[in-house]
Motif scaffolding. Sequence first.
Motif, PDB file in Angstrom:
ATOM      1  N   ASP A 144       0.855  -1.188   0.000  1.00  0.00           N
ATOM      2  CA  ASP A 144       0.000   0.000   0.000  1.00  0.00           C
ATOM      3  C   ASP A 144       0.889   1.236   0.000  1.00  0.00           C
ATOM      4  OD1 ASP A 144      -1.935   1.898   0.217  1.00  0.00           O
ATOM      5  OD2 ASP A 144      -2.540   1.392   2.273  1.00  0.00           O
ATOM      6  N   PHE A 145       1.257   1.707  -1.208  1.00  0.00           N
ATOM      7  CA  PHE A 145       2.166   2.839  -1.307  1.00  0.00           C
ATOM      8  C   PHE A 145       1.444   4.176  -1.149  1.00  0.00           C
ATOM      9  CE2 PHE A 145       4.177  -0.612  -3.682  1.00  0.00           C
ATOM     10  CZ  PHE A 145       5.418  -0.660  -3.060  1.00  0.00           C
ATOM     11  N   GLY A 146       0.140   4.161  -0.965  1.00  0.00           N
ATOM     12  CA  GLY A 146      -0.607   5.395  -0.704  1.00  0.00           C
ATOM     13  C   GLY A 146      -0.686   5.723   0.771  1.00  0.00           C
ATOM     14  N   GLN A 147      -0.085   4.895   1.622  1.00  0.00           N
ATOM     15  CA  GLN A 147      -0.128   5.123   3.064  1.00  0.00           C
ATOM     16  C   GLN A 147       0.668   6.366   3.437  1.00  0.00           C
ATOM     17  OE1 GLN A 147      -1.875   3.313   5.201  1.00  0.00           O
ATOM     18  NE2 GLN A 147      -1.258   4.406   7.018  1.00  0.00           N
ATOM     19  N   GLY A 196       6.567  16.515  17.919  1.00  0.00           N
ATOM     20  CA  GLY A 196       7.867  17.149  18.100  1.00  0.00           C
ATOM     21  C   GLY A 196       8.624  17.276  16.796  1.00  0.00           C
ATOM     22  N   ARG A 197       9.663  18.117  16.820  1.00  0.00           N
ATOM     23  CA  ARG A 197      10.379  18.422  15.583  1.00  0.00           C
ATOM     24  C   ARG A 197      11.035  17.179  15.006  1.00  0.00           C
ATOM     25  NH1 ARG A 197      15.355  22.408  16.052  1.00  0.00           N
ATOM     26  NH2 ARG A 197      16.208  20.501  16.989  1.00  0.00           N
ATOM     27  N   GLU A 198      11.700  16.366  15.848  1.00  0.00           N
ATOM     28  CA  GLU A 198      12.404  15.199  15.327  1.00  0.00           C
ATOM     29  C   GLU A 198      11.422  14.191  14.722  1.00  0.00           C
ATOM     30  OE1 GLU A 198      12.728  16.443  18.269  1.00  0.00           O
ATOM     31  OE2 GLU A 198      14.763  17.263  18.354  1.00  0.00           O
ATOM     32  N   ILE A 199      10.323  13.921  15.463  1.00  0.00           N
ATOM     33  CA  ILE A 199       9.331  12.969  14.953  1.00  0.00           C
ATOM     34  C   ILE A 199       8.667  13.518  13.696  1.00  0.00           C
ATOM     35  CG2 ILE A 199       7.224  11.725  15.511  1.00  0.00           C
ATOM     36  CD1 ILE A 199       9.604  10.732  17.023  1.00  0.00           C
ATOM     37  N   ALA A 200       8.427  14.853  13.668  1.00  0.00           N
ATOM     38  CA  ALA A 200       7.820  15.459  12.479  1.00  0.00           C
ATOM     39  C   ALA A 200       8.740  15.316  11.273  1.00  0.00           C
ATOM     40  CB  ALA A 200       7.500  16.930  12.742  1.00  0.00           C
ATOM     41  N   GLU A 201      10.051  15.513  11.487  1.00  0.00           N
ATOM     42  CA  GLU A 201      10.984  15.335  10.379  1.00  0.00           C
ATOM     43  C   GLU A 201      11.003  13.884   9.915  1.00  0.00           C
ATOM     44  OE1 GLU A 201      14.718  16.685  11.804  1.00  0.00           O
ATOM     45  OE2 GLU A 201      14.205  18.835  11.697  1.00  0.00           O
ATOM     46  N   LEU A 202      10.931  12.948  10.871  1.00  0.00           N
ATOM     47  CA  LEU A 202      10.891  11.530  10.506  1.00  0.00           C
ATOM     48  C   LEU A 202       9.623  11.208   9.724  1.00  0.00           C
ATOM     49  CD1 LEU A 202      12.182   8.733  10.721  1.00  0.00           C
ATOM     50  CD2 LEU A 202      11.014   8.445  12.929  1.00  0.00           C
ATOM     51  N   ALA A 203       8.474  11.783  10.158  1.00  0.00           N
ATOM     52  CA  ALA A 203       7.215  11.539   9.451  1.00  0.00           C
ATOM     53  C   ALA A 203       7.264  12.134   8.044  1.00  0.00           C
ATOM     54  CB  ALA A 203       6.050  12.140  10.243  1.00  0.00           C
ATOM     55  N   ASN A 204       7.822  13.344   7.919  1.00  0.00           N
ATOM     56  CA  ASN A 204       7.952  13.938   6.576  1.00  0.00           C
ATOM     57  C   ASN A 204       8.857  13.087   5.691  1.00  0.00           C
ATOM     58  OD1 ASN A 204       6.296  16.235   6.837  1.00  0.00           O
ATOM     59  ND2 ASN A 204       7.900  17.320   7.973  1.00  0.00           N
ATOM     60  N   GLY A 205       9.951  12.591   6.279  1.00  0.00           N
ATOM     61  CA  GLY A 205      10.832  11.718   5.502  1.00  0.00           C
ATOM     62  C   GLY A 205      10.142  10.441   5.085  1.00  0.00           C
ATOM     63  N   PHE A 206       9.332   9.887   6.001  1.00  0.00           N
ATOM     64  CA  PHE A 206       8.599   8.663   5.657  1.00  0.00           C
ATOM     65  C   PHE A 206       7.596   8.918   4.535  1.00  0.00           C
ATOM     66  CE2 PHE A 206       4.790   6.092   6.115  1.00  0.00           C
ATOM     67  CZ  PHE A 206       5.298   4.813   6.076  1.00  0.00           C
ATOM     68  N   ASN A 207       6.852  10.031   4.650  1.00  0.00           N
ATOM     69  CA  ASN A 207       5.866  10.334   3.612  1.00  0.00           C
ATOM     70  C   ASN A 207       6.542  10.555   2.265  1.00  0.00           C
ATOM     71  OD1 ASN A 207       3.742  10.152   5.421  1.00  0.00           O
ATOM     72  ND2 ASN A 207       3.792  12.335   5.918  1.00  0.00           N
ATOM     73  N   GLY A 208       7.699  11.253   2.282  1.00  0.00           N
ATOM     74  CA  GLY A 208       8.433  11.429   1.030  1.00  0.00           C
ATOM     75  C   GLY A 208       8.917  10.104   0.466  1.00  0.00           C
ATOM     76  N   MET A 209       9.401   9.233   1.352  1.00  0.00           N
ATOM     77  CA  MET A 209       9.850   7.915   0.904  1.00  0.00           C
ATOM     78  C   MET A 209       8.687   7.116   0.317  1.00  0.00           C
ATOM     79  SD  MET A 209      11.293   4.772   3.224  1.00  0.00           S
ATOM     80  CE  MET A 209       9.636   4.548   3.862  1.00  0.00           C
ATOM     81  N   ALA A 210       7.515   7.173   1.000  1.00  0.00           N
ATOM     82  CA  ALA A 210       6.356   6.444   0.501  1.00  0.00           C
ATOM     83  C   ALA A 210       5.946   6.961  -0.881  1.00  0.00           C
ATOM     84  CB  ALA A 210       5.192   6.582   1.485  1.00  0.00           C
ATOM     85  N   GLU A 211       6.001   8.291  -1.056  1.00  0.00           N
ATOM     86  CA  GLU A 211       5.647   8.849  -2.363  1.00  0.00           C
ATOM     87  C   GLU A 211       6.620   8.387  -3.438  1.00  0.00           C
ATOM     88  OE1 GLU A 211       4.824  13.245  -4.386  1.00  0.00           O
ATOM     89  OE2 GLU A 211       5.428  13.059  -2.291  1.00  0.00           O
ATOM     90  N   GLN A 212       7.923   8.397  -3.120  1.00  0.00           N
ATOM     91  CA  GLN A 212       8.922   7.948  -4.107  1.00  0.00           C
ATOM     92  C   GLN A 212       8.769   6.458  -4.399  1.00  0.00           C
ATOM     93  OE1 GLN A 212      11.020   9.859  -5.820  1.00  0.00           O
ATOM     94  NE2 GLN A 212      10.141  11.653  -4.791  1.00  0.00           N
ATOM     95  N   LEU A 213       8.486   5.676  -3.353  1.00  0.00           N
ATOM     96  CA  LEU A 213       8.272   4.247  -3.579  1.00  0.00           C
ATOM     97  C   LEU A 213       7.054   4.002  -4.451  1.00  0.00           C
ATOM     98  CD1 LEU A 213       9.052   2.712  -0.060  1.00  0.00           C
ATOM     99  CD2 LEU A 213      10.383   2.463  -2.155  1.00  0.00           C
TER     100      LEU A 213
END
Length: 571
Positions: free
Chosen positions: A307-310, A317-334
């Motif tokens: 499910d690449f639309g997840q 917090g800032r660190e978790i937010a950056e991790l979530a943004n990175g995950f969303n970007g990774m999911a979009e690229q995948l």
Amino acid sequence: MTSLRLRLVIGFMLVSVPAMLASAFIAAKLISDTFEDNVGHWLRETSRFFALEVSEAAQEAQRVAGVIGHRLEHSADDARMQRTVEREFAVLNSVGYDLIAIYRPGGELIFSSRRFSSIGSLPEKTGLGLFKISADNKRWIMAGAVQSVQINGQPANLLVGSWLDDSYLGGIKVVTSLDVRLFSDFDGELEPVVQTHPDHPVTVPSEIRARLDAGEDEIFDPDAGSGAYRAVYAGFRGIDGKLAAISFIGMRSEAGFFEQLGRERLFLGIFLIGCFIAALVGSLMSDVLVRPLRALTRGVRAIAAGDFGQRVGVGGGREIAELANGFNGMAEQLGKLHELEMELRRSDRLSALGQAAMVIAHEVRNPLGIIKTSTEVVRNRAKLGDTEAKMLGYVIDEVRRIETLMREFLDFAQPRPLVQSRFPLRNVIDRVAAIAEPELARRNIVLRVEDGSGGAAILGDADQLHQACLNLVLNAMDAMPAGGTIFANLTADAKNVSLAISDEGPGVPKAIRTEIFNPFFTTKVKGTGLGLAKVQGVAVAHGGTASCEGEEGQGAVFVLSLPRAGMGGTP
């Protein structure tokens, strides 16, 4: 509870427990000390109140003695004096005074309201204080006053007072937790003359008595009665200035809530409550910290399942937010990589299919031509019956159908090069409408063109686009066997020109929308499954896309989107 959350709670407890121990100890000590101070202050105030009551009683007796002494001095004879004393005593006795006596210097009694004897010598001058009196076979401590008077020209003293006994306590008895006692010094021994709780024996320690006798006003003892009381001792002076009585104002230790608990229990209770609050706060904080990580975990599992639309929420917090943004970007690229992979696989399949189709077509076309020619020769030259001629006609028709299928295979597998020119996309749909008009009329179908493109042009192969649009219109016609309306809607923006072909048929189920553009996938009985695949191939060859939209059950909508031609004639 996840292992991470459990570790966070344990870590929070390990950090908070030492501080909680210190805080609980300090809190227990402060509460206990504050309670101790408040009890001591309250007992001192009560002791002062009791002393004030005794002092006021003596002062009131002094005022009464002054009034009676004035009347006695104006009595003409002993009989009148006797009547005055009896009358005044009756009044004073009704308001709580227990003794009125008149005596000469040296102790000679002139009049007494009751039989009594003084423990110690009676004073011979005006004054007030405590008196030790023996009357009614009992020894009393009395708050009173002495007034010097002249009776018939001779000096005398008037004594007025009231006993300090249990009835004298009044409202103090209401406080049941309060123990009030008054000890009087008779012959060097302290005897209780007033006590609210006689069932709990109390004695005055000798060191307390010595300190009061030395001049101290009051003494607080937190361990009075061998620890049974918190008490304040206060001394009362007689009219001779010596220590005449000692008051004991105490509260039993078990009467206090905090004392019932004890400092140790209080400390333990505060510590346990603090630990519970710390564990609760730690659990809530760990949940706040772990919740975004749980969302990331669910997102990773969803992507691992395909499910690449997840996407996950950005927060925590800032660190978790950056991790979530990175995950969303990774999911979009995948997702894009997955789409690219599917497109590459489709291209590989189409390439292999094209090669197979070309081989089959070349191998089959020659035998088919021989069969077709031979069959036509036999049908034209031989004298056959109607049945045999009809059967040969079937053979010829099927051979022609196979030849058509072979041409479609070859066209799909080896499309012709684009012959590009610049023209409005409206020209394509007008050409399709003109060619399909007879068939549309026969099927009772109306084709309506709505042009919102403003004459926007594209750069492409008119013939191939015509064939692609014709396939979409034919599919729409097949979807409405009972007739209806086909809508061709043209739109344009700065980059693309789009043509949407929609019908009033049953629509395309969502379950097969990802398959309808694949070669040989068809829902028709006699379809080849190459029509929509050809449409998509033409769209891709022009740098555009072909897609299926619309709600299921509300008609199908196929959108052909192509790059808009530039003003200079290039895309």
